[in-house]
Design an enzyme around this catalytic site. Sequence first.
Site, mmCIF file in Angstrom:
data_model
loop_
_atom_site.group_PDB
_atom_site.id
_atom_site.type_symbol
_atom_site.label_atom_id
_atom_site.label_comp_id
_atom_site.label_asym_id
_atom_site.label_seq_id
_atom_site.Cartn_x
_atom_site.Cartn_y
_atom_site.Cartn_z
ATOM 1 N N SER A 1 44.593 34.004 42.948
ATOM 2 C CA SER A 1 45.149 35.254 42.434
ATOM 3 C C SER A 1 44.033 36.169 41.967
ATOM 4 O O SER A 1 42.960 35.702 41.552
ATOM 5 C CB SER A 1 46.094 34.957 41.264
ATOM 6 O OG SER A 1 46.437 36.138 40.566
ATOM 7 N N TYR B 64 47.110 30.945 33.334
ATOM 8 C CA TYR B 64 47.239 31.257 34.762
ATOM 9 C C TYR B 64 45.903 31.695 35.352
ATOM 10 O O TYR B 64 45.479 31.201 36.403
ATOM 11 C CB TYR B 64 48.292 32.342 34.948
ATOM 12 C CG TYR B 64 48.495 32.784 36.379
ATOM 13 C CD1 TYR B 64 49.160 31.978 37.284
ATOM 14 C CD2 TYR B 64 48.027 34.023 36.822
ATOM 15 C CE1 TYR B 64 49.351 32.375 38.603
ATOM 16 C CE2 TYR B 64 48.221 34.430 38.133
ATOM 17 C CZ TYR B 64 48.883 33.603 39.017
ATOM 18 O OH TYR B 64 49.065 34.008 40.314
ATOM 19 N N LYS C 55 43.722 29.772 38.250
ATOM 20 C CA LYS C 55 43.452 30.388 39.545
ATOM 21 C C LYS C 55 41.955 30.607 39.762
ATOM 22 O O LYS C 55 41.467 30.534 40.899
ATOM 23 C CB LYS C 55 44.206 31.707 39.662
ATOM 24 C CG LYS C 55 45.714 31.532 39.817
ATOM 25 C CD LYS C 55 46.083 30.678 41.019
ATOM 26 C CE LYS C 55 47.572 30.708 41.315
ATOM 27 N NZ LYS C 55 47.945 29.819 42.446
#
Length: 262
Positions: free
Chosen positions: A146, A159, A163
Amino acid sequence: MILDRFQVPGKVAVVTGSGRGIGAAAAVALAEAGADVVISSRTESDLAKVAAQVTERGRTAHVVPADLSDPVAAAALAAAAVDTFGRLDIVVNNVGGTYPRPLRETTPEFLEEAFRFNVSTAHALTTAAVPAMLEAGGGAVVNISSNMGRMAGRGFAAYGTAKAALAHYTRLAAVDLAPKIRVNAVAVGSTATSALDIVVSNPEIKERMESATPLRRIGEPEDIAAAILYLASPAGAYVTGKVLEVDGGLQTPNLELGLPDV
């Protein structure tokens, strides 16, 4: 013909998180390019719809309903491919994700869960796939990272960290598995999947995100699927250890969560 290099006839792919969104689009794209696919996610009804699209394109989909937050379940997909199709050439580690959460509410357990779901599952399937790929003469792995793995935004500590780890894992695994197995990643920007349903259904928020994106739109799953096909096919044969940014040109986040100062 240069377009022939984007074909993968007779190849077999595993795509995780392929019941909808990016995973579904990737499975269909690979089928259009000539691959049979093992598709897996939690919801069998979603997988059945994707399998039907694969069949319409003249290829075969093997459906494996599973909870892929468990690395053991993810690793088992490699054997499913070999047992069903006799080989494995392509792995798309798409499953992952983590809800935003303020830093002080991000417990070590939450952080570890994010790492397991986004990184450990990819590692488990990749390592399980290596023997079959080597037997087939080589292969390609595509990890779905991401843009939050390289940009900073409040609420994305778990997150974004996971990533970012997946992106660097891609570089490290590429060195370990060269020259026969290529490992690359796609750093995805805001894309119209179920994870963004709330956003894209709100015209005001959607317009704000689009205005903050240089290409002035939200991505479609097919935008990401096209990049996956490039990296998985002979078109990307001289590419390994790279993270391809497919994010509309973002350099900073295009959506702030509005979390207050501490």
